[in-house]
Design a protein around this motif. Structure first.
Motif: not given
Length: 465
Positions: A378-406
């Motif tokens: 997910a972060f292999a091609d991410m520019p440094e300036r977008q790391m914060g936005d990508a990190n927030g989006l990744f965390n949101v989607v990951s947590q919602v995915s785990m909740a959806a899995g249950i």
């Protein structure tokens, strides 16, 4: 202002990893305790899955707020206060006797976790040099792999030898230690440029996610018009939130990282697969107890074999990615994960225990490889300036995915019970067989986005030539 580098950065990485482990552990530790907790609250064990999904959903809803609050107050203060809030709500969860109050506290506990882990994760990613980022990100992935597997036997042990209340009291000493370390290790870093809070995006996204998953939870009990209306309303709100994020000047979630192919594949198809695979730690303890007749401790103890599979795969993950590349590994490993889920649909009371060992070990290996691959590409091609936005989006989607899995696991069990009653199946634990087949189908569907990646995508991140 102190710098975050060298030995201090390594210690902060350990602290953040430990905090993440505690957060993920609390999301899954009650899996083997659900039957005992259900008896305390006077409800069905499968219905109490909302205690797990509400916690994970609260994480997903409040994670985007963490970056804005950290910029306003500073990461040191936010991280320490979040640990304190997480510890206090844990104590309260162990003391309440009312189910509604318990669920409300689980939401507050999830909100505290949402402020705790993403802030720490972003600190590590922003201050780790590019050459060491792969190793740092691998360290930040392992709590999501290990904690859900260790949690069931630990929860079962506590239930058998004390009571389920002590599951939450366990966080008190850990929280006190983490709070002290946060104040000692994390420096007073200068906040970034402030931006206005996106109330519109927060309300559309938060209410939409709660409505959508809340309606799905309700539909696991019974299908009624009100739940279907809430389900449709949640979908409409989430669509409106996406439109708002694309157009707003300062959106709560910046969708610009989604233009990068590797990040988009990890977020879309990867999250669909994560939903299917994340149902496994929820389904197995319930099947072992309610389907096969094991007690809480022994049903959780079996999952330690899956933990061994996780650890075994972690030692060869990077060499495997270097040898075969991200795309090939995620496709073939994803197919093996699907086969593992299908294999669990064949398990019944007559299945010899000796057959469960390789199944659990293989499930742990495939789960570890898929989650680590998705979490790093997910972060292999991410520019440094977008790391914060990508990190927030990744965390949101990951947590919602785990909740959806249950939620997916609970819906699969309910569907299996309904089909069993309608078709008069006499197969033992048939509801779990249906749930595993559904989880396998969802996991398989998520591989389509991985298939669209070009050969060699992300391989430079693991120094593959």
């Amino acid at each position: 202002m102190h710098k975050l580098e060298g030995a201090r950065l390594r210690f902060v990485t350990f602290l953040v990893t430990g905090a993440m482990f505690m957060e993920v552990l609390d999301g899954n530790i009650i899996a083997t305790a659900l039957p005992d907790m259900a008896r305390s609250f006077g409800v069905n064990a499968v219905q109490l899955n909302v205690a797990m999904s509400a916690y994970l959903l609260a994480l997903g809803v409040f994670i985007p707020v963490s970056g804005w609050i950290a910029n306003r107050l500073g990461p040191r203060k936010v991280f320490a206060c979040a640990i304190a809030g997480f510890t206090l709500t844990s104590v309260a969860c162990g003391m309440v006797t009312d189910l509604q109050a318990f669920l409300a506290l689980r939401v507050l506990q999830g909100a505290s976790g949402a402020l705790m882990v993403p802030v720490g994760r972003l600190l590590v990613l922003r201050h780790t040099p590019q050459a060491g980022r792969m190793a740092a990100m691998s360290n930040l992935v392992w709590p999501a792999l290990v904690a859900p597997v260790i949690a069931p036997p630990l929860g079962g042990f506590i239930v058998n030898h004390a009571s389920w209340h002590w599951i939450f009291f366990l966080n008190v000493p850990l929280g006190i230690i983490a709070f002290g370390l946060a104040l000692w290790l994390i420096p007073n870093l200068e906040p970034e440029a402030r931006r206005p809070f996106d109330w519109t995006g927060f309300l559309l996204c938060g209410v939409g996610m709660f409505a959508l998953l809340g309606a799905l939870e309700q539909l696991t009990t019974k299908v009624d018009a009100a739940s279907l209306v809430v389900l449709a309303g949640g979908g409409v709100l989430l669509i409106a939130a996406l439109r708002h994020f694309r157009r707003a000047a300062s959106p709560m979630l910046d969708l610009a990282p989604m233009r990068i192919a590797t990040f988009r594949a990890a977020m879309v198809g990867g999250s669909v697969s994560r939903i299917g695979i994340s149902s496994l730690p929820f389904l197995l303890p319930l099947m072992f107890q309610l389907g096969l007749g094991l007690d809480a401790f022994h049903s959780g103890l079996w999952l330690l074999v899956m933990f061994a599979g996780n650890l075994a795969m972690k030692t060869v993950t990077t060499p495997t990615l270097r040898r075969f590349g991200y795309r090939r590994v995620m496709l073939w490993n994803g197919l093996l994960a699907v086969l593992c889920l299908v294999a669990w649909a064949l398990v019944g009371p007559a299945t010899p225990y000796a057959a469960l060992v390789p199944m659990l070990f293989a499930s742990g290996m495939t789960r570890s490889m898929q989650f680590t691959s998705l979490g790093t590409i997910a972060f292999a091609d991410m520019p440094e300036r977008q790391m914060g936005d990508a990190n927030g989006l990744f965390n949101v989607v990951s947590q919602v995915s785990m909740a959806a899995g249950i939620t997916l696991g609970a819906m699969g069990i309910r569907l299996g019970e309904t089909l069993s009653g309608m078709l008069h199946f006499a197969v033992p634990a048939v509801e779990y067989k249906v749930a595993f087949v559904i989880a396998a189908a969802v996991t398989l569907a998520g591989l389509l986005d991985i298939l669209r990646l070009p050969p060699g995508a992300g391989d430079h991140f693991v120094a593959r030539k």
